[in-house]
Write an enzyme that holds these catalytic residues in place. Structure first.
Site, mmCIF file in Angstrom:
data_model
loop_
_atom_site.group_PDB
_atom_site.id
_atom_site.type_symbol
_atom_site.label_atom_id
_atom_site.label_comp_id
_atom_site.label_asym_id
_atom_site.label_seq_id
_atom_site.Cartn_x
_atom_site.Cartn_y
_atom_site.Cartn_z
ATOM 1 N N CYS A 9 5.515 5.368 0.414
ATOM 2 C CA CYS A 9 5.213 6.228 1.575
ATOM 3 C C CYS A 9 6.474 6.323 2.419
ATOM 4 C CB CYS A 9 4.002 5.711 2.353
ATOM 5 S SG CYS A 9 4.230 4.089 3.125
ATOM 6 N N ASN A 12 6.573 2.351 4.602
ATOM 7 C CA ASN A 12 6.176 1.142 3.849
ATOM 8 C C ASN A 12 5.518 0.089 4.748
ATOM 9 O OD1 ASN A 12 7.724 -1.458 1.760
ATOM 10 N ND2 ASN A 12 5.770 -0.444 1.483
ATOM 11 N N CYS A 14 2.204 1.242 6.466
ATOM 12 C CA CYS A 14 0.794 1.635 6.622
ATOM 13 C C CYS A 14 0.119 1.935 5.279
ATOM 14 C CB CYS A 14 0.670 2.857 7.534
ATOM 15 S SG CYS A 14 1.224 2.561 9.223
ATOM 16 N N ARG A 15 0.498 3.057 4.646
ATOM 17 C CA ARG A 15 -0.236 3.508 3.461
ATOM 18 C C ARG A 15 0.128 2.769 2.179
ATOM 19 N NH1 ARG A 15 1.521 9.571 4.255
ATOM 20 N NH2 ARG A 15 3.303 8.395 5.041
ATOM 21 N N SER A 16 1.428 2.690 1.854
ATOM 22 C CA SER A 16 1.782 2.104 0.552
ATOM 23 C C SER A 16 1.478 0.606 0.443
ATOM 24 C CB SER A 16 3.228 2.428 0.145
ATOM 25 O OG SER A 16 4.158 1.945 1.080
ATOM 26 N N ASP A 123 -0.779 10.415 7.114
ATOM 27 C CA ASP A 123 -0.074 9.293 7.732
ATOM 28 C C ASP A 123 -0.866 8.832 8.949
ATOM 29 O OD1 ASP A 123 1.637 7.528 8.902
ATOM 30 O OD2 ASP A 123 3.407 8.788 8.664
HETATM 31 P P1 4NP Z 1 3.588 4.862 6.449
HETATM 32 O O1 4NP Z 1 3.464 5.212 8.005
HETATM 33 O O2 4NP Z 1 4.569 5.858 5.867
HETATM 34 O O3 4NP Z 1 2.215 5.044 5.915
HETATM 35 O O4 4NP Z 1 4.089 3.437 6.371
HETATM 36 C C1 4NP Z 1 4.574 5.257 8.851
HETATM 37 C C2 4NP Z 1 5.017 4.116 9.449
HETATM 38 C C3 4NP Z 1 6.101 4.150 10.302
HETATM 39 C C4 4NP Z 1 6.739 5.346 10.561
HETATM 40 C C5 4NP Z 1 6.302 6.496 9.941
HETATM 41 C C6 4NP Z 1 5.223 6.456 9.096
HETATM 42 N N1 4NP Z 1 7.831 5.399 11.466
HETATM 43 O O5 4NP Z 1 8.310 6.495 11.750
HETATM 44 O O6 4NP Z 1 8.285 4.340 11.920
#
Ligand code: 4NP
Length: 155
Positions: A9, A12, A14-16, A123
Site C-alpha cells: 500500500c 505500509n 494501515c492496509r498492507s 485508504d
Molecule cells: P496505508 O495508509 O497506505 O494503508 O498504510 C496510509 C498511511 C499513511 C499515509 C498514507 C496512507 N501517510 O501519508 O502518512
C-alpha cells in the site's frame, strides 16, 4: 522453497499490514510466506497504525510485531506474487518494474474478488475507525479467495 507473497500500500501502516496478517493466517506457514511494504518512505521502521492493530485484535489476529518498510526493486525477484491495494499503488509499482516478468507479478488485490473492475481498497488513514472495519472485511473476503487459489496451485 516457500511461495512468497508481498502486500503493498502507500504507507505500509494501515492496509498492507492487515492484508499480510490476514492472508498469513489462512496459509500453511511451511509452504508460504507473506510480507508487506509501502510505496512511500514515511513510516519505515514504524509499527502498524493503532487502528489497524485494534481491528486485527478484534478479529483474533496480532499484527503489532510488524515493521514498516519501503518497497524496493529486489522485491520483484524476491516475491512470486505482489498484491497492491489501490490503482495508485498499481501505477507506482508497475512504473518501477523493468521486465514483463516483473509486471506480471503485480495484481490489484480486489480484482481477485471483482475481476477486471479495478476497485480500490480505500485508504482509511484519514477516516474513521469504521473505515478500518470496512477494510478488514474486504481484505478478509479477498484473502479467502487468494488463499484457496494459492493452496490449489502450489500443492
Ligand atoms: P496505508 O495508509 O497506505 O494503508 O498504510 C496510509 C498511511 C499513511 C499515509 C498514507 C496512507 N501517510 O501519508 O502518512
Amino acid at each position: 522453497m516457500p511461495v512468497k507473497i508481498l502486500m503493498v500500500c502507500l504507507g505500509n501502516i494501515c492496509r498492507s499490514p492487515l492484508a499480510e496478517g490476514i492472508l498469513a493466517s489462512k496459509l500453511p506457514q511451511d509452504k508460504f510466506t507473506v510480507d508487506s511494504a509501502g510505496t512511500g518512505s514515511w513510516h519505515i521502521g514504524h509499527a502498524p497504525d493503532k487502528r489497524s492493530i485494534e481491528v486485527a485484535q478484534k478479529n483474533g489476529l496480532c499484527i503489532d510485531g510488524q515493521k514498516g518498510r519501503q518497497f524496493k526493486n529486489s522485491d520483484f525477484d524476491e516475491f512470486d506474487y505482489i498484491y497492491v491495494m489501490d490503482n495508485s499503488n498499481y501505477r507506482d509499482i508497475i512504473h518501477l518494474a523493468k521486465t514483463s516478468e516483473h509486471k506480471t507479478k503485480v495484481h490489484l488485490i480486489l480484482n481477485e474478488l471483482f475481476p477486471d473492475e479495478n476497485v480500490d481498497v480505500p485508504d482509511p488513514y484519514y477516516g474513521s475507525t469504521n473505515g478500518f472495519d470496512n477494510v478488514y472485511q474486504m481484505l478478509d473476503e479477498v484473502a479467502d479467495i487468494i488463499a484457496q487459489k494459492l493452496i490449489e496451485k502450489h500443492s
